[in-house]
Design a protein around this motif. Structure first.
Motif, PDB file in Angstrom:
ATOM      1  N   THR A  48       0.825  -1.195   0.000  1.00 45.46           N
ATOM      2  CA  THR A  48       0.000   0.000   0.000  1.00 45.46           C
ATOM      3  C   THR A  48       0.861   1.247   0.000  1.00 45.46           C
ATOM      4  O   THR A  48       1.775   1.383   0.826  1.00 45.46           O
ATOM      5  N   LEU A  49       0.580   2.150  -0.936  1.00 43.41           N
ATOM      6  CA  LEU A  49       1.257   3.433  -1.033  1.00 43.41           C
ATOM      7  C   LEU A  49       0.347   4.501  -0.443  1.00 43.41           C
ATOM      8  O   LEU A  49      -0.833   4.571  -0.763  1.00 43.41           O
ATOM      9  N   SER A  50       0.940   5.342   0.383  1.00 40.04           N
ATOM     10  CA  SER A  50       0.169   6.370   1.073  1.00 40.04           C
ATOM     11  C   SER A  50       0.199   7.684   0.306  1.00 40.04           C
ATOM     12  O   SER A  50       1.215   8.053  -0.286  1.00 40.04           O
ATOM     13  N   CYS A  51      -0.927   8.398   0.332  1.00 42.32           N
ATOM     14  CA  CYS A  51      -1.011   9.731  -0.248  1.00 42.32           C
ATOM     15  C   CYS A  51      -1.905  10.586   0.646  1.00 42.32           C
ATOM     16  O   CYS A  51      -3.070  10.249   0.858  1.00 42.32           O
ATOM     17  N   GLU A  52      -1.346  11.666   1.167  1.00 41.45           N
ATOM     18  CA  GLU A  52      -2.067  12.574   2.059  1.00 41.45           C
ATOM     19  C   GLU A  52      -1.936  13.999   1.531  1.00 41.45           C
ATOM     20  O   GLU A  52      -0.856  14.420   1.146  1.00 41.45           O
ATOM     21  N   GLN A  53      -3.067  14.738   1.521  1.00 37.80           N
ATOM     22  CA  GLN A  53      -3.005  16.136   1.089  1.00 37.80           C
ATOM     23  C   GLN A  53      -3.690  17.033   2.120  1.00 37.80           C
ATOM     24  O   GLN A  53      -4.679  16.629   2.738  1.00 37.80           O
ATOM     25  N   ASN A  54      -3.136  18.225   2.285  1.00 38.69           N
ATOM     26  CA  ASN A  54      -3.739  19.202   3.200  1.00 38.69           C
ATOM     27  C   ASN A  54      -4.142  20.460   2.441  1.00 38.69           C
ATOM     28  O   ASN A  54      -4.111  21.571   2.992  1.00 38.69           O
ATOM     29  N   LEU A  55      -4.504  20.277   1.185  1.00 40.48           N
ATOM     30  CA  LEU A  55      -4.894  21.395   0.323  1.00 40.48           C
ATOM     31  C   LEU A  55      -6.405  21.588   0.282  1.00 40.48           C
ATOM     32  O   LEU A  55      -6.889  22.492  -0.400  1.00 40.48           O
ATOM     33  N   ASN A  56      -7.127  20.731   0.962  1.00 42.64           N
ATOM     34  CA  ASN A  56      -8.594  20.749   0.955  1.00 42.64           C
ATOM     35  C   ASN A  56      -9.160  20.532  -0.457  1.00 42.64           C
ATOM     36  O   ASN A  56     -10.222  21.064  -0.798  1.00 42.64           O
ATOM     37  N   HIS A  57      -8.444  19.750  -1.255  1.00 45.71           N
ATOM     38  CA  HIS A  57      -8.912  19.458  -2.601  1.00 45.71           C
ATOM     39  C   HIS A  57      -9.910  18.309  -2.587  1.00 45.71           C
ATOM     40  O   HIS A  57      -9.767  17.344  -1.843  1.00 45.71           O
ATOM     41  N   ASP A  58     -10.931  18.430  -3.476  1.00 45.48           N
ATOM     42  CA  ASP A  58     -11.906  17.349  -3.577  1.00 45.48           C
ATOM     43  C   ASP A  58     -11.367  16.171  -4.390  1.00 45.48           C
ATOM     44  O   ASP A  58     -11.622  15.032  -4.077  1.00 45.48           O
ATOM     45  N   ALA A  59     -10.673  16.464  -5.479  1.00 44.42           N
ATOM     46  CA  ALA A  59     -10.261  15.415  -6.412  1.00 44.42           C
ATOM     47  C   ALA A  59      -8.841  14.936  -6.141  1.00 44.42           C
ATOM     48  O   ALA A  59      -7.938  15.739  -5.908  1.00 44.42           O
ATOM     49  N   MET A  60      -8.674  13.637  -6.172  1.00 44.19           N
ATOM     50  CA  MET A  60      -7.340  13.034  -6.024  1.00 44.19           C
ATOM     51  C   MET A  60      -7.165  11.949  -7.073  1.00 44.19           C
ATOM     52  O   MET A  60      -8.143  11.330  -7.521  1.00 44.19           O
ATOM     53  N   TYR A  61      -5.903  11.734  -7.459  1.00 42.83           N
ATOM     54  CA  TYR A  61      -5.601  10.842  -8.566  1.00 42.83           C
ATOM     55  C   TYR A  61      -4.371  10.003  -8.236  1.00 42.83           C
ATOM     56  O   TYR A  61      -3.480  10.449  -7.533  1.00 42.83           O
ATOM     57  N   TRP A  62      -4.322   8.823  -8.831  1.00 40.63           N
ATOM     58  CA  TRP A  62      -3.103   8.028  -8.835  1.00 40.63           C
ATOM     59  C   TRP A  62      -2.699   7.772 -10.282  1.00 40.63           C
ATOM     60  O   TRP A  62      -3.524   7.347 -11.103  1.00 40.63           O
ATOM     61  N   TYR A  63      -1.413   8.066 -10.562  1.00 40.87           N
ATOM     62  CA  TYR A  63      -0.852   7.836 -11.878  1.00 40.87           C
ATOM     63  C   TYR A  63       0.326   6.866 -11.771  1.00 40.87           C
ATOM     64  O   TYR A  63       1.028   6.826 -10.768  1.00 40.87           O
ATOM     65  N   ARG A  64       0.542   6.188 -12.866  1.00 38.72           N
ATOM     66  CA  ARG A  64       1.720   5.334 -12.984  1.00 38.72           C
ATOM     67  C   ARG A  64       2.589   5.900 -14.098  1.00 38.72           C
ATOM     68  O   ARG A  64       2.081   6.309 -15.165  1.00 38.72           O
ATOM     69  N   GLN A  65       3.904   5.924 -13.856  1.00 37.58           N
ATOM     70  CA  GLN A  65       4.847   6.413 -14.863  1.00 37.58           C
ATOM     71  C   GLN A  65       5.857   5.334 -15.173  1.00 37.58           C
ATOM     72  O   GLN A  65       6.521   4.807 -14.279  1.00 37.58           O
ATOM     73  N   ASP A  66       5.956   4.989 -16.455  1.00 39.84           N
ATOM     74  CA  ASP A  66       6.955   4.046 -16.944  1.00 39.84           C
ATOM     75  C   ASP A  66       7.883   4.766 -17.909  1.00 39.84           C
ATOM     76  O   ASP A  66       7.457   5.742 -18.562  1.00 39.84           O
ATOM     77  N   PRO A  67       9.116   4.303 -18.026  1.00 38.58           N
ATOM     78  CA  PRO A  67      10.088   4.993 -18.893  1.00 38.58           C
ATOM     79  C   PRO A  67       9.567   5.167 -20.311  1.00 38.58           C
ATOM     80  O   PRO A  67       9.058   4.222 -20.919  1.00 38.58           O
TER      81      PRO A  67
END
Lengths: 113, 108
Positions: A20-39
């Motif tokens: 499990t990868l953690s992602c925390e934001q304190n910007l009070n944003h509604d939308a959050m995303y996960w992206y994958r980057q490959d070379p």
């Protein structure tokens, strides 16, 4: 300061293990995303969430799962079903879905041994 | 299928040079994003534009909606500008599509 925090920065996993990868934001944003980057490829959307307790599959959701129990948090689980999980994972947020400036975390690099 | 094409893929410049990175897309968009990915991997948003031109310090972004083309210019380049520059197009009410990035190296 406001921003997005991802952890861990580096992670090693044996085949067959979930992680499990953690992602925390304190910007009070509604939308959050996960992206994958490959070379050599553009970022690809795994999952996104517009609001608490709601999330949608992106283009490459197979083998991944997410939850959005709190507005600030959007963890990503890379399951053993993901055939090629070694990659760089980036979490991002915006005020609303696909609107306005994107804010990114520093990324998590997952290596499967 | 929409595609976002960036050119060049790799760019090496001498300090002080004027740099241009190009981005072409194939469908109508609501906005075009330029992002900078520094060597550590984190990404910073540089510009979001839907028409005309925006300027921030030594960076200038332009977009031509009719030609479906955007450019990012860096004036008086510096080694600290070395990074990967990514464009992404935002379709109306839809997801973002990212280019593969341009790797820029500025030598002193």
């Amino acid at each position: 300061d406001g921003g997005i925090t991802q952890s861990p920065k580096y992670l090693f996993r044996k085949e067959g293990q979930n992680v499990t990868l953690s992602c925390e934001q304190n910007l009070n944003h509604d939308a959050m995303y996960w992206y994958r980057q490959d070379p050599g490829q553009g970022l690809r959307l795994i999952y996104y969430s517009q609001i608490v307790n709601d999330f949608q599959k992106g283009d490459i959701a197979e083998g991944y799962s997410v939850s959005r129990e709190k507005k600030e948090s959007f963890p990503l689980t890379v399951t053993s079903a993901q055939k090629n999980p070694t990659a760089f994972y980036l979490c991002a947020s915006s005020i609303f879905k696909n609107t306005g400036e994107l804010f990114f975390g520093e990324g998590s690099r997952l290596t499967v041994l | 299928k929409n595609e976002v094409e960036q050119s060049p893929q790799n760019l090496t410049a001498q300090e002080g040079e004027f740099i241009t990175i190009n981005c072409s897309y194939s469908v109508g968009i609501s906005a075009l994003h330029w992002l900078q990915q520094h060597p550590g991997g984190g990404i910073v948003s540089l510009f979001m534009l839907s028409s005309g031109k925006k300027k921030h310090g030594r960076l200038i972004a332009t977009i031509n909606i009719q030609e479906k083309h955007s450019s990012l210019h860096i004036t008086a380049s510096h080694p600290r500008d070395s990074a990967v520059y990514i464009c992404a197009e935002e379709e109306y009410g839809n997801k973002l599509v990212f280019g593969a990035g341009t790797i820029l190296r500025v030598k002193s």
